[in-house]
Motif scaffolding. Sequence first.
Motif, PDB file in Angstrom:
ATOM      1  N   TYR A 220      -0.615  -0.710  -0.318  1.00 22.40           N
ATOM      2  CA  TYR A 220       0.448  -1.270  -0.314  1.00 22.40           C
ATOM      3  C   TYR A 220       0.594  -2.271  -1.588  1.00 22.40           C
ATOM      4  O   TYR A 220       1.704  -2.763  -1.814  1.00 22.40           O
ATOM      5  N   GLU A 221      -0.447  -2.625  -2.060  1.00 20.68           N
ATOM      6  CA  GLU A 221      -0.313  -3.522  -3.301  1.00 20.68           C
ATOM      7  C   GLU A 221      -1.981  -3.373  -4.120  1.00 20.68           C
ATOM      8  O   GLU A 221      -2.700  -2.864  -3.669  1.00 20.68           O
ATOM      9  N   PHE A 301       5.442   6.784   3.988  1.00 20.98           N
ATOM     10  CA  PHE A 301       4.463   6.074   4.851  1.00 20.98           C
ATOM     11  C   PHE A 301       4.052   4.625   4.338  1.00 20.98           C
ATOM     12  O   PHE A 301       4.284   3.590   4.977  1.00 20.98           O
ATOM     13  N   ARG A 302       4.133   4.317   3.101  1.00 18.32           N
ATOM     14  CA  ARG A 302       3.571   3.031   2.265  1.00 18.32           C
ATOM     15  C   ARG A 302       4.660   2.127   2.741  1.00 18.32           C
ATOM     16  O   ARG A 302       4.281   0.841   3.017  1.00 18.32           O
ATOM     17  N   GLN A 303       5.889   2.534   2.304  1.00 25.19           N
ATOM     18  CA  GLN A 303       7.090   1.622   2.707  1.00 25.19           C
ATOM     19  C   GLN A 303       7.074   1.000   4.160  1.00 25.19           C
ATOM     20  O   GLN A 303       7.265  -0.063   4.375  1.00 25.19           O
ATOM     21  N   ALA A 304       7.149   1.782   5.167  1.00 24.91           N
ATOM     22  CA  ALA A 304       7.078   1.667   6.521  1.00 24.91           C
ATOM     23  C   ALA A 304       5.888   0.929   6.867  1.00 24.91           C
ATOM     24  O   ALA A 304       5.880  -0.028   7.631  1.00 24.91           O
ATOM     25  N   TYR A 305       4.829   1.267   6.337  1.00 28.31           N
ATOM     26  CA  TYR A 305       3.310   0.633   6.950  1.00 28.31           C
ATOM     27  C   TYR A 305       3.523  -0.925   6.428  1.00 28.31           C
ATOM     28  O   TYR A 305       3.005  -1.813   7.098  1.00 28.31           O
ATOM     29  N   ALA A 306       3.784  -1.020   5.203  1.00 26.97           N
ATOM     30  CA  ALA A 306       3.443  -2.113   4.473  1.00 26.97           C
ATOM     31  C   ALA A 306       4.387  -3.338   5.200  1.00 26.97           C
ATOM     32  O   ALA A 306       3.904  -4.526   5.360  1.00 26.97           O
ATOM     33  N   VAL A 380       0.291  -0.478  12.356  1.00 22.59           N
ATOM     34  CA  VAL A 380       1.485   0.753  11.969  1.00 22.59           C
ATOM     35  C   VAL A 380       2.053   1.287  13.136  1.00 22.59           C
ATOM     36  O   VAL A 380       3.225   2.115  12.890  1.00 22.59           O
ATOM     37  N   SER A 381       1.466   1.330  14.439  1.00 22.95           N
ATOM     38  CA  SER A 381       2.205   2.231  15.548  1.00 22.95           C
ATOM     39  C   SER A 381       3.367   1.511  16.281  1.00 22.95           C
ATOM     40  O   SER A 381       3.974   2.139  16.958  1.00 22.95           O
ATOM     41  N   GLU A 382       3.587   0.147  16.064  1.00 27.52           N
ATOM     42  CA  GLU A 382       4.780  -0.491  16.823  1.00 27.52           C
ATOM     43  C   GLU A 382       5.493  -0.796  15.534  1.00 27.52           C
ATOM     44  O   GLU A 382       5.381  -0.957  14.715  1.00 27.52           O
TER      45      GLU A 382
END
Length: 404
Positions: A220-221, A301-306, A380-382
């Motif tokens: 993410y960074e 994935f990255r955008q949502a998880y970050a 990441v899952s909630e």
Amino acid sequence: MRGVFRQAPRGDVVMFAKRIDRVTRSATMELIKTTAGKGYLSFAGGLPDPRLFPVEELRAITADVLERDGAAALQYGAAEGYEPLREVAAEILTGRGLATHSEQILITCGSQQGLDLAARALLDPGDIVVIESPSYLAAIQAFDSYGVRYATVPLDPGGMEPAAAEAALAAGAKLVYALPNFQNPTGITLDGGRRVRIAEAAARSGAALIEDDAYYDLRYEGPSLTPLCALADNPWSVYLGTFSKSIAPGVRVGYVRAAVPLIERLAQLKQITDLHSGSLTQRVVNEYCRRGLLEPGIARFRQAYAARRDAMLAALETAMPPAVTWTQPNGGMFLFVTLPETLEAETLLQQAMAQGVVFVPGRTFHPDGRGGNTLRLNFVSEDESRIREGMRRMGQLLREGLSG
Ligand SMILES: Cc1ncc(COP(=O)(O)O)c(C=O)c1O
């Protein structure tokens, strides 16, 4: 027949081989099973968010592959894998700074199979494995099944402490198992200088290196770091990659990268395990990558998880009493919480479950049995609001626990 059968603890006669005794159930998997679908705020699982899986793209590609390749997509294939997909994997790794030819790739059923095959090929009972403590649970279980012993190396924010790893290698350890990026369970990344030291120490002492890089894509960074396998010339280095976090885990497509003679041996083991990975799924993953869908999928994935990682870090800051600390991952799916020494994460879990929250206590990830006051949170899952609510409930319990 006496002597063939052994007595089980309950007095039953059993047929199992002795090595099965070393294979125990995963507390994580049990917990995920018993709490699934029951409305818990769950930070326990190791599951990616299924809402981000490219269902439509895979549906269309599967139809196209069957249309184009027909029966060939349903026939037996080579143990090493579908050649175009081996080329894709080689290109991916070359792009990560690990120059790779397709002959150095074995396609596996997820990277978990690569881990098991490499451990099976390289380890005898009693061999010493240098391992981070805490480390990835299913790796510990795989190594346990081969009867190894551990030289555990503590982690700090820069990853595995290199001096401890070097000392264990100098003392004759057979293999180092490293989780370089956003380590499961802590989210910690091994820094660049330590990568060089550990890779060189393994090569110098003639030890094998297994680099399990399941989370490489979920950064993410910060800049990507060069894999350990690229940092020292070691004929026994093994790199494990996967499409589980970048496409979907259910496709069960991963890969091993190693020197050609080692790949040939691993391919023989793969053959006696499952002949080869699925012909259709390998073609579908290959086509997904060749259509240029991998990078945009990873970006989603990255955008949502970050955003969820940020939400969890902020919620922990707000909710937790000052004596509680946690890691600050630059990627991946997990962070790791350390409670004051006086508290047990297993006790907290019982209380948290009564409040509708689940996580995994940290002891299970420690090959040395330590870590009773630690726990793993999957961020990441909630979604963000459930993350805030879960952290609020846990923070409340901890404040009560510390004041009581
Ligand atoms: C560190 C690590 N390695 C390997 C795996 C196995 O992944 P797969 O077999 O789906 O590639 C996982 C899965 O969660 C993991 O966390």
